[in-house]
Write a protein that holds these residues in place. Structure first.
Motif, PDB file in Angstrom:
ATOM      1  N   PHE A  64      10.537  -6.061   2.707  1.00 56.86           N
ATOM      2  CA  PHE A  64      11.855  -7.022   3.026  1.00 56.86           C
ATOM      3  C   PHE A  64      12.665  -6.720   1.821  1.00 56.86           C
ATOM      4  O   PHE A  64      13.522  -7.527   1.703  1.00 56.86           O
ATOM      5  N   ASP A  65      12.553  -5.617   0.934  1.00 58.31           N
ATOM      6  CA  ASP A  65      13.329  -5.662  -0.119  1.00 58.31           C
ATOM      7  C   ASP A  65      14.598  -5.014   0.063  1.00 58.31           C
ATOM      8  O   ASP A  65      15.263  -4.589  -1.058  1.00 58.31           O
ATOM      9  N   ALA A  66      14.989  -4.660   1.179  1.00 56.99           N
ATOM     10  CA  ALA A  66      16.501  -4.009   1.425  1.00 56.99           C
ATOM     11  C   ALA A  66      17.418  -5.126   1.637  1.00 56.99           C
ATOM     12  O   ALA A  66      18.495  -5.013   1.930  1.00 56.99           O
ATOM     13  N   GLY A 102       0.899  -1.027   0.012  1.00 57.56           N
ATOM     14  CA  GLY A 102      -0.084  -0.013   0.038  1.00 57.56           C
ATOM     15  C   GLY A 102       0.836   1.200   0.012  1.00 57.56           C
ATOM     16  O   GLY A 102       0.195   2.376  -0.559  1.00 57.56           O
ATOM     17  N   HIS A 103       2.022   1.184   0.322  1.00 54.02           N
ATOM     18  CA  HIS A 103       2.671   2.616   0.787  1.00 54.02           C
ATOM     19  C   HIS A 103       3.062   3.482  -0.437  1.00 54.02           C
ATOM     20  O   HIS A 103       3.331   4.717  -0.306  1.00 54.02           O
ATOM     21  N   HIS A 104       2.890   3.267  -1.808  1.00 55.02           N
ATOM     22  CA  HIS A 104       3.049   3.964  -2.824  1.00 55.02           C
ATOM     23  C   HIS A 104       1.724   4.731  -3.241  1.00 55.02           C
ATOM     24  O   HIS A 104       1.672   5.590  -3.966  1.00 55.02           O
ATOM     25  N   GLU A 160       4.820  -4.844   2.896  1.00 56.05           N
ATOM     26  CA  GLU A 160       4.795  -3.887   1.789  1.00 56.05           C
ATOM     27  C   GLU A 160       5.528  -4.878   0.344  1.00 56.05           C
ATOM     28  O   GLU A 160       5.004  -5.814   0.128  1.00 56.05           O
ATOM     29  N   GLY A 161       6.830  -4.371   0.533  1.00 54.03           N
ATOM     30  CA  GLY A 161       7.625  -5.222  -0.587  1.00 54.03           C
ATOM     31  C   GLY A 161       8.391  -6.452  -0.212  1.00 54.03           C
ATOM     32  O   GLY A 161       8.425  -6.906   1.141  1.00 54.03           O
ATOM     33  N   GLY A 162       9.220  -6.871  -1.061  1.00 50.86           N
ATOM     34  CA  GLY A 162      10.448  -8.042  -0.804  1.00 50.86           C
ATOM     35  C   GLY A 162      10.001  -9.059  -1.938  1.00 50.86           C
ATOM     36  O   GLY A 162       8.994  -9.326  -2.056  1.00 50.86           O
ATOM     37  N   TYR A 163      10.966  -9.243  -2.581  1.00 47.84           N
ATOM     38  CA  TYR A 163      10.791  -9.796  -3.955  1.00 47.84           C
ATOM     39  C   TYR A 163      11.403 -11.091  -4.509  1.00 47.84           C
ATOM     40  O   TYR A 163      11.502 -11.701  -5.470  1.00 47.84           O
ATOM     41  N   ASP A 164      12.433 -11.322  -3.460  1.00 45.34           N
ATOM     42  CA  ASP A 164      13.188 -12.728  -3.707  1.00 45.34           C
ATOM     43  C   ASP A 164      12.531 -13.578  -2.571  1.00 45.34           C
ATOM     44  O   ASP A 164      12.444 -13.312  -1.271  1.00 45.34           O
ATOM     45  N   PHE A 193      10.186   0.632   6.737  1.00 43.49           N
ATOM     46  CA  PHE A 193      11.624   0.003   6.499  1.00 43.49           C
ATOM     47  C   PHE A 193      11.882  -0.750   4.936  1.00 43.49           C
ATOM     48  O   PHE A 193      12.646  -1.354   4.909  1.00 43.49           O
ATOM     49  N   ASP A 194      10.671  -0.402   4.324  1.00 45.90           N
ATOM     50  CA  ASP A 194      10.970  -0.981   2.886  1.00 45.90           C
ATOM     51  C   ASP A 194      11.904  -0.286   2.291  1.00 45.90           C
ATOM     52  O   ASP A 194      12.084   1.039   2.592  1.00 45.90           O
ATOM     53  N   VAL A 195      12.633  -0.965   1.229  1.00 46.21           N
ATOM     54  CA  VAL A 195      13.657  -0.126   0.425  1.00 46.21           C
ATOM     55  C   VAL A 195      13.178   0.804  -0.390  1.00 46.21           C
ATOM     56  O   VAL A 195      13.934   2.018  -0.767  1.00 46.21           O
ATOM     57  N   HIS A 196      12.032   1.096  -0.756  1.00 46.28           N
ATOM     58  CA  HIS A 196      11.447   2.085  -1.495  1.00 46.28           C
ATOM     59  C   HIS A 196      10.903   3.272  -0.563  1.00 46.28           C
ATOM     60  O   HIS A 196      10.065   2.833   0.284  1.00 46.28           O
ATOM     61  N   HIS A 197      10.928   4.459  -1.151  1.00 48.26           N
ATOM     62  CA  HIS A 197      10.171   5.621  -0.292  1.00 48.26           C
ATOM     63  C   HIS A 197       8.648   5.403  -0.165  1.00 48.26           C
ATOM     64  O   HIS A 197       8.222   5.130  -1.344  1.00 48.26           O
TER      65      HIS A 197
HETATM   66 ZN   LIG Z   1       9.764  -1.692  -2.008  1.00 47.63          ZN
END
Ligand SMILES: [Zn+2]
Length: 307
Positions: free
Chosen positions: A244-246, A123-125, A286-290, A161-165
């Motif tokens: 978790f994409d950082a 959701g954060h975007h 939020e994210g995390g793609y591996d 703490f998602d890697v994207h703003h």
């Molecule tokens: Zn992300």
């Protein structure tokens, strides 16, 4: 101590098309991994239906009716180049918001101490008037408004703490002193926002931009200023935009965290939350793609939430 896990299989029917990084396997691997914990302290719950008036607090009315009209009865519909709706998306997007509401009610009613929502879409975007970056409704923003409205809280903090703003969350709360929005993210990078000088009109936004190649210790050190800001704000509840994409193995970014770093980070947030808000934390995916990095990282995050 008990941790709520809020999820549902309607996320399986949010189809983003072949080869899309934000796909149903992401949540499936997390659920399988957490089931393997066999912990009786994990309380599994499905999202409940909720009053859609709460969506209107975070999003523009016209935007919401546009989205309602965009759910296809068959095939796929593109809200932007990478934000895609399928027939099952109507229920999945609503359940993603319902999950954070269910999690908040569970923590407020002390059914569990804290909670994690395993949902998609993220959701954060999503901004007040715009779908973006796989996101349709800003789940965490609705959660923050729900805390302010339903429980009359005065101060809610969101740590992203998602890697994207989280441009959407920043956009929604930019002028709202009741919500502190904090984000650590790779910068300059997608979505382009998140410079350190974007502070919110009430000094209620803290952006921590990190350069590509940032290592674990640098990432964790960056949280010192975040914790200082949190202590000053004194939130009554902490929401986590848990991407978790950082992770070093993530294909969508270039920050180099290890899976176990999410244990350390979560532990530090928990310690602070004990001091600030009686440990009230709700975390949402939020994210995390591996897929492997994602399930391991979520595993460490939940291990810490359970302690
Ligand atoms: Zn992300």
């Amino acid at each position: 101590m008990k941790t709520g896990i809020i999820t549902t299989d309607t996320y399986l029917n949010h189809n983003t098309g072949q080869g899309h990084p934000e796909n149903a396997d992401r949540v499936t691997v997390i659920i399988d991994h957490l089931k393997n914990f066999k912990s009786k302290n994990l309380i599994w719950k499905k999202p409940k239906k909720f009053d859609h008036k709460y969506l209107q607090l975070a999003h523009d009315k016209n935007y919401l009716s546009d989205v309602q009209e965009s759910f296809p009865s068959q095939g796929l519909n593109f809200l932007d180049g990478d934000t895609i709706l399928s027939p099952g998306s109507k229920e999945a997007t609503s359940d993603a918001v319902g999950s954070i509401i269910t999690a908040i009610d569970g923590v407020m009613n002390k059914d569990f101490r804290n909670a994690f929502c395993a949902v998609r879409p993220p959701g954060h975007h999503a901004e007040r008037k715009k779908a973006m970056g796989f996101c349709v409704y800003n789940n965490i923003a609705v959660g923050a408004y729900y805390l302010l409205e339903k429980y009359s809280l005065k101060k809610v903090a969101i740590i992203d703490f998602d890697v994207h703003h989280g441009n959407g969350t920043q956009n929604i709360f930019f002028n709202n002193e009741k919500v502190l929005y904090i984000s650590s993210h790779q910068y300059p990078y997608y979505p382009g926002s998140g410079a350190a000088n974007e502070k919110g009109s009430k000094d209620n936004v803290l952006n921590i931009p990190l350069t590509a190649g940032t290592q674990s210790h640098e990432f964790l050190n960056a949280y010192d200023s975040i914790f200082k800001k949190l202590k000053k704000f004194k939130p009554e509840f902490i929401l986590l935009s848990a991407g978790f994409d950082a992770h070093k193995d993530d294909p969508l970014a270039q920050i180099n965290l290890e899976s176990k770093d999410y244990y350390i980070l979560t532990k530090r947030i928990m310690t602070l939350s004990e001091e600030l808000c009686d440990e009230k934390i709700v975390s949402i995916l939020e994210g995390g793609y591996d897929l492997n990095a994602l399930k391991e990282s979520v595993g460490f995050h939940i291990k810490s939430l359970l302690e």
